[in-house]
Design a protein around this motif. Structure first.
Motif, PDB file in Angstrom:
ATOM      1  N   SER A  12      -9.862  -4.902   1.061  1.00  0.00           N
ATOM      2  CA  SER A  12     -10.129  -3.536   0.596  1.00  0.00           C
ATOM      3  C   SER A  12      -8.877  -2.665   0.663  1.00  0.00           C
ATOM      4  O   SER A  12      -8.649  -1.835  -0.223  1.00  0.00           O
ATOM      5  CB  SER A  12     -11.263  -2.896   1.385  1.00  0.00           C
ATOM      6  N   SER A  13      -8.032  -2.865   1.679  1.00  0.00           N
ATOM      7  CA  SER A  13      -6.806  -2.059   1.768  1.00  0.00           C
ATOM      8  C   SER A  13      -5.857  -2.400   0.620  1.00  0.00           C
ATOM      9  O   SER A  13      -5.187  -1.518   0.075  1.00  0.00           O
ATOM     10  CB  SER A  13      -6.109  -2.270   3.110  1.00  0.00           C
ATOM     11  N   LEU A  14      -5.813  -3.661   0.232  1.00  0.00           N
ATOM     12  CA  LEU A  14      -4.980  -4.075  -0.892  1.00  0.00           C
ATOM     13  C   LEU A  14      -5.508  -3.485  -2.198  1.00  0.00           C
ATOM     14  O   LEU A  14      -4.739  -2.984  -3.029  1.00  0.00           O
ATOM     15  CB  LEU A  14      -4.937  -5.601  -0.974  1.00  0.00           C
ATOM     16  N   GLN A  15      -6.825  -3.513  -2.374  1.00  0.00           N
ATOM     17  CA  GLN A  15      -7.424  -2.924  -3.569  1.00  0.00           C
ATOM     18  C   GLN A  15      -7.198  -1.414  -3.602  1.00  0.00           C
ATOM     19  O   GLN A  15      -6.915  -0.853  -4.669  1.00  0.00           O
ATOM     20  CB  GLN A  15      -8.915  -3.257  -3.623  1.00  0.00           C
ATOM     21  N   ASN A  16      -7.303  -0.749  -2.453  1.00  0.00           N
ATOM     22  CA  ASN A  16      -7.046   0.698  -2.390  1.00  0.00           C
ATOM     23  C   ASN A  16      -5.590   1.006  -2.720  1.00  0.00           C
ATOM     24  O   ASN A  16      -5.302   1.996  -3.404  1.00  0.00           O
ATOM     25  CB  ASN A  16      -7.391   1.253  -1.014  1.00  0.00           C
ATOM     26  N   LEU A  17      -4.680   0.179  -2.221  1.00  0.00           N
ATOM     27  CA  LEU A  17      -3.259   0.364  -2.498  1.00  0.00           C
ATOM     28  C   LEU A  17      -2.974   0.247  -4.001  1.00  0.00           C
ATOM     29  O   LEU A  17      -2.234   1.057  -4.555  1.00  0.00           O
ATOM     30  CB  LEU A  17      -2.427  -0.662  -1.722  1.00  0.00           C
ATOM     31  N   GLU A  18      -3.588  -0.717  -4.652  1.00  0.00           N
ATOM     32  CA  GLU A  18      -3.404  -0.872  -6.093  1.00  0.00           C
ATOM     33  C   GLU A  18      -3.954   0.331  -6.852  1.00  0.00           C
ATOM     34  O   GLU A  18      -3.329   0.813  -7.798  1.00  0.00           O
ATOM     35  CB  GLU A  18      -4.066  -2.157  -6.583  1.00  0.00           C
ATOM     36  N   SER A  19      -5.116   0.827  -6.427  1.00  0.00           N
ATOM     37  CA  SER A  19      -5.705   2.003  -7.072  1.00  0.00           C
ATOM     38  C   SER A  19      -4.823   3.233  -6.889  1.00  0.00           C
ATOM     39  O   SER A  19      -4.618   4.009  -7.824  1.00  0.00           O
ATOM     40  CB  SER A  19      -7.095   2.291  -6.508  1.00  0.00           C
ATOM     41  N   GLN A  29      -1.793   3.005  -9.083  1.00  0.00           N
ATOM     42  CA  GLN A  29      -2.162   3.298 -10.465  1.00  0.00           C
ATOM     43  C   GLN A  29      -2.296   4.813 -10.671  1.00  0.00           C
ATOM     44  O   GLN A  29      -1.777   5.362 -11.650  1.00  0.00           O
ATOM     45  CB  GLN A  29      -3.486   2.607 -10.787  1.00  0.00           C
ATOM     46  N   ARG A  30      -2.973   5.479  -9.745  1.00  0.00           N
ATOM     47  CA  ARG A  30      -3.133   6.939  -9.855  1.00  0.00           C
ATOM     48  C   ARG A  30      -1.790   7.657  -9.776  1.00  0.00           C
ATOM     49  O   ARG A  30      -1.505   8.564 -10.565  1.00  0.00           O
ATOM     50  CB  ARG A  30      -4.068   7.452  -8.766  1.00  0.00           C
ATOM     51  N   HIS A  31      -0.942   7.245  -8.828  1.00  0.00           N
ATOM     52  CA  HIS A  31       0.378   7.875  -8.688  1.00  0.00           C
ATOM     53  C   HIS A  31       1.228   7.618  -9.930  1.00  0.00           C
ATOM     54  O   HIS A  31       1.936   8.516 -10.396  1.00  0.00           O
ATOM     55  CB  HIS A  31       1.110   7.373  -7.441  1.00  0.00           C
ATOM     56  N   GLY A  32       1.151   6.421 -10.446  1.00  0.00           N
ATOM     57  CA  GLY A  32       1.905   6.086 -11.661  1.00  0.00           C
ATOM     58  C   GLY A  32       1.465   6.933 -12.840  1.00  0.00           C
ATOM     59  O   GLY A  32       2.297   7.443 -13.602  1.00  0.00           O
ATOM     60  N   THR A  40      -0.019   9.867 -12.679  1.00  0.00           N
ATOM     61  CA  THR A  40       0.359  11.253 -12.404  1.00  0.00           C
ATOM     62  C   THR A  40       1.833  11.478 -12.722  1.00  0.00           C
ATOM     63  O   THR A  40       2.194  12.459 -13.387  1.00  0.00           O
ATOM     64  CB  THR A  40       0.074  11.611 -10.929  1.00  0.00           C
ATOM     65  N   LEU A  41       2.675  10.568 -12.248  1.00  0.00           N
ATOM     66  CA  LEU A  41       4.110  10.683 -12.539  1.00  0.00           C
ATOM     67  C   LEU A  41       4.380  10.591 -14.039  1.00  0.00           C
ATOM     68  O   LEU A  41       5.228  11.313 -14.572  1.00  0.00           O
ATOM     69  CB  LEU A  41       4.896   9.608 -11.800  1.00  0.00           C
ATOM     70  N   ALA A  42       3.653   9.719 -14.723  1.00  0.00           N
ATOM     71  CA  ALA A  42       3.823   9.585 -16.176  1.00  0.00           C
ATOM     72  C   ALA A  42       3.432  10.891 -16.871  1.00  0.00           C
ATOM     73  O   ALA A  42       4.125  11.348 -17.795  1.00  0.00           O
ATOM     74  CB  ALA A  42       2.994   8.421 -16.703  1.00  0.00           C
ATOM     75  N   ALA A  43       2.339  11.516 -16.446  1.00  0.00           N
ATOM     76  CA  ALA A  43       1.908  12.777 -17.053  1.00  0.00           C
ATOM     77  C   ALA A  43       2.932  13.888 -16.803  1.00  0.00           C
ATOM     78  O   ALA A  43       3.261  14.659 -17.712  1.00  0.00           O
ATOM     79  CB  ALA A  43       0.544  13.183 -16.505  1.00  0.00           C
ATOM     80  N   ILE A  44       3.447  13.957 -15.571  1.00  0.00           N
ATOM     81  CA  ILE A  44       4.471  14.967 -15.254  1.00  0.00           C
ATOM     82  C   ILE A  44       5.721  14.724 -16.091  1.00  0.00           C
ATOM     83  O   ILE A  44       6.295  15.663 -16.651  1.00  0.00           O
ATOM     84  CB  ILE A  44       4.795  14.952 -13.743  1.00  0.00           C
ATOM     85  N   GLU A  45       6.117  13.461 -16.173  1.00  0.00           N
ATOM     86  CA  GLU A  45       7.316  13.113 -16.945  1.00  0.00           C
ATOM     87  C   GLU A  45       7.129  13.452 -18.423  1.00  0.00           C
ATOM     88  O   GLU A  45       8.039  13.984 -19.062  1.00  0.00           O
ATOM     89  CB  GLU A  45       7.615  11.611 -16.747  1.00  0.00           C
ATOM     90  N   MET A  46       5.945  13.201 -18.956  1.00  0.00           N
ATOM     91  CA  MET A  46       5.664  13.531 -20.364  1.00  0.00           C
ATOM     92  C   MET A  46       5.736  15.054 -20.580  1.00  0.00           C
ATOM     93  O   MET A  46       6.270  15.519 -21.588  1.00  0.00           O
ATOM     94  CB  MET A  46       4.281  13.019 -20.769  1.00  0.00           C
ATOM     95  N   GLY A  47       5.209  15.801 -19.623  1.00  0.00           N
ATOM     96  CA  GLY A  47       5.276  17.261 -19.724  1.00  0.00           C
ATOM     97  C   GLY A  47       6.707  17.763 -19.689  1.00  0.00           C
ATOM     98  O   GLY A  47       7.086  18.649 -20.478  1.00  0.00           O
TER      99      GLY A  47
END
Length: 185
Positions: free
Chosen positions: A137-144, A147-150, A152-159
């Motif tokens: 579960s910790s590995l699955q949470n880390l992947e999630s 993904q969320r951080h990626g 978010t960073l992509a959205a900020i970078e696009m802006g």
């Protein structure tokens, strides 16, 4: 505006490719590490229990199962004989409610427990098998989270790309407008 949309589109495609590759690499790397850990743990458990299974030493098997449960993330450990009778078992969950089918990869895990088993063989004779379950579960949470951080960073970078493109476009069109007015004069 056409320039901004064009740059943003190109940036979105390249960013999507980059983000997808990074997340895929991370997932494959984590899966390989998990697979190595599971195989090593199962192999060591087989090696430890082999003599006790052959001699039917249930007290030692219970002790070995208890010891392996001290490893971080272990959910259950079970030793079975050749007829699938349980010789020893330790668990943090109710195994009657758990599907003990062996998982082949992280994507096949539906209950956050990576199930694996290894045969206890001596001279091509099967004496039983061990089954283990490791909490992922910790590995699955880390992947999630990654993904969320990626995203978010992509959205900020696009802006930021859109903002800088707008500023640059405004600066260039203003200069071109002044050049056009000077040419007309």
């Amino acid at each position: 505006y056409k320039t901004i949309i064009g740059i943003a589109s190109i940036e979105a495609v390249l960013l999507a490719i980059l983000l997808s590759n990074v997340l895929s690499y991370m997932r494959l790397s984590n899966e390989q590490q998990l697979q190595d850990r599971v195989e090593t743990t199962a192999t060591l458990f087989v090696t430890t229990t082999k003599d006790a299974v052959i001699s039917y030493d249930l007290a030692s098997l219970e002790s070995f199962a208890e010891e392996i449960m001290k490893n971080p993330g272990m959910v259950y450990a079970r030793v079975l004989d050749a007829e699938n009778n349980i010789l020893a078992e330790r668990s943090r969950i109710d195994l009657n409610q758990h599907d003990l089918n062996e998982d082949l990869n992280i994507q096949s895990v539906t209950d956050s427990i990576y199930d694996s088993q290894a045969n206890i063989d001596v001279d091509d004779i099967n004496y039983g098998k061990v089954q283990i379950g490791i909490d992922i579960s910790s590995l699955q949470n880390l992947e999630s989270q990654a993904q969320r951080h990626g995203m978010t960073l992509a959205a900020i970078e696009m802006g930021l790309v859109a903002l800088f493109s707008f500023i640059l476009g405004y600066y260039l069109t203003r200069q071109l407008s002044e050049l056009t007015q000077a040419a007309r004069k």
